[in-house]
Motif scaffolding. Structure first.
Motif, PDB file in Angstrom:
ATOM      1  N   ARG A 171      61.970  57.546  52.427  1.00 55.07           N
ATOM      2  CA  ARG A 171      63.261  57.807  53.084  1.00 55.07           C
ATOM      3  C   ARG A 171      64.231  56.642  52.861  1.00 55.07           C
ATOM      4  O   ARG A 171      65.403  56.850  52.525  1.00 55.07           O
ATOM      5  N   ASP A 173      65.458  56.538  49.247  1.00 51.62           N
ATOM      6  CA  ASP A 173      66.492  57.555  49.066  1.00 51.62           C
ATOM      7  C   ASP A 173      67.829  57.024  49.590  1.00 51.62           C
ATOM      8  O   ASP A 173      68.860  57.069  48.905  1.00 51.62           O
ATOM      9  N   SER A 183      63.820  63.564  52.101  1.00 47.96           N
ATOM     10  CA  SER A 183      64.004  62.677  50.953  1.00 47.96           C
ATOM     11  C   SER A 183      63.060  62.980  49.794  1.00 47.96           C
ATOM     12  O   SER A 183      63.321  62.615  48.653  1.00 47.96           O
ATOM     13  N   SER A 193      65.169  64.582  47.358  1.00 40.79           N
ATOM     14  CA  SER A 193      66.374  63.963  46.799  1.00 40.79           C
ATOM     15  C   SER A 193      66.077  62.677  46.024  1.00 40.79           C
ATOM     16  O   SER A 193      66.907  62.239  45.244  1.00 40.79           O
TER      17      SER A 193
END
Lengths: 264, 264
Positions: free
Chosen positions: B129, B132, B160, B163
């Motif tokens: 996280r 990201d 995340s 992404s």
């Protein structure tokens, strides 16, 4: 070591068990530290240890802890008191210390951490540990935060509870009063119209870094009252950082700007 | 929505349950995302969702998820599959994507995060996280790390995982091969004779930040192979930061030095 305690009605067992609730901790003015390393570090750092409870199954060398009163519990009695799934078989019952604003030893480049409505015990523990690492003079857990004497917090704090001053139970008004009277800049971590990227903010000199609730952040009133509002840049798909992660990134930007790591 | 599934022998229930182990996930090439917000975000970000399992007790508005196949489970069957203590009543069964070094889109100031022997699922999730958020091009979980498709990891990653590119199963030799051939500086977080304070290190240009095991840090061999070794200053009584906290502080020092937050 005295004789093996096998009953839940034993007075030490009853006392320790009562400390598993906030009400019990407040009534007795005591709390529990669990696990070998945590207990050993607490002892080294001068925690006020009333006594130790040790499971008959505990396999650690307890020589270094001989100076404390120690009671030997049958494993199932230890497990009954313990907050952990796989207990290490040792816990310390410690006396709380009441710490006030006047106990904070301020310098010209002091870091203070203020938490508002922080709820997650793991986050609270991690923030206190990071604050200790970053050399903070105090962590203020304002009213509405999780109790730092919650066993889930003390577990993740490691021994930082005894090396950084943790103040709790103050309302946010009195926190701002303390900061203003000591000319400490207040820095909110929040996304508002007036926010600047963390790295463009001026954190030189004494600063209080404000961290809010995990889901909702800081209250609008608190953000409004802070001198500066900063955002940690979000460069990918994530909308936010974990609260304790955000806190550490802000604290270490203070350390970098003030070069406190080059001192002594 | 089809008829209520009330048996553990249902094929979708059996498949989902099998994904609770790494062996099952590897065999099927699928994993579970649990909780309303996680599932909704995964869906928005183009996760390859095979189907949803929804508890008959689920109180969320599922309109936004109507495009996915949805099976309705009796609450006790949902709880049987769920990894959480208080399930929200919705999970997505997703197909894994195999991501390789060649899928990383490098620029001149790319941040890569490399984890070695990272064991704690919560830390792994938090690091992904944070990576990201810091705009990392990839997180490489080298062999020996916890499986990122472990439900405990996917829970703390939020979305995340969809992404930022997460690469796992590579040995550390091939990681160094990739970094060297792309002229990416390797920066170890560790305390050695040659360590410099993080804020004095040169992290300009593309960097790979190396994070080690929670208890033992990076292996000596890995530290030796890295171009630079940095320490995060410990200014109080704490001996170290939590692994995911340390990772974020290092990543954001990269962001600051490269001013990647001022781009576009």
């Amino acid at each position: 070591m005295e004789q093996l305690i096998t009953s839940r009605d034993n007075k030490y067992v009853k006392l320790a068990k009562s400390l598993c609730t906030k009400q019990g901790r407040d009534k007795e003015g005591m709390f529990i530290i669990e696990g070998y390393r945590n207990v050993r570090d607490a002892s080294c750092k001068g925690a006020k240890i009333e006594f130790l409870l040790v499971s008959d199954k505990c396999s650690y060398d307890l020589t270094a802890l001989k100076k404390h009163k120690m009671y030997n519990l049958a494993p199932k009695i230890f497990d009954y008191v313990s907050d952990t799934v796989t207990p290490q078989g040792i816990m310390a019952i410690c006396r709380m210390e009441e710490i006030n604003f006047s106990d904070i030893e301020l310098e010209n480049d002091s870091l203070i951490v203020v938490c508002e409505n922080l709820q997650d015990p793991g986050n609270a523990g991690t923030i206190i540990r990071s604050a200790d690492a970053a050399g903070a003079k105090a962590v203020i857990m304002a009213k509405g935060c999780v109790d730092v004497y919650n066993p889930k917090v003390t577990r993740s704090i490691m021994s930082s509870l005894f090396s950084v001053k943790v103040i709790q139970g103050k309302n946010i008004d009195s926190v701002f009063g303390f900061l203003k009277s000591n000319k400490i800049k207040s820095v909110a971590g929040a996304l508002t119209d007036k926010s600047v990227p963390l790295f463009d903010a001026d954190m030189k000199g004494s600063c209080a870094v404000f961290i809010g609730n995990e889901g909702n952040g800081l209250t609008a009133e608190t953000v409004k009252r802070c001198d500066t509002t900063v955002t940690i840049p979000m460069l990918g798909g994530a909308e936010s950082l974990n609260a304790s992660t955000a806190a550490a990134v802000m604290m270490y930007e203070f350390v970098r700007q003030n070069e406190t790591y080059k001192k002594g």
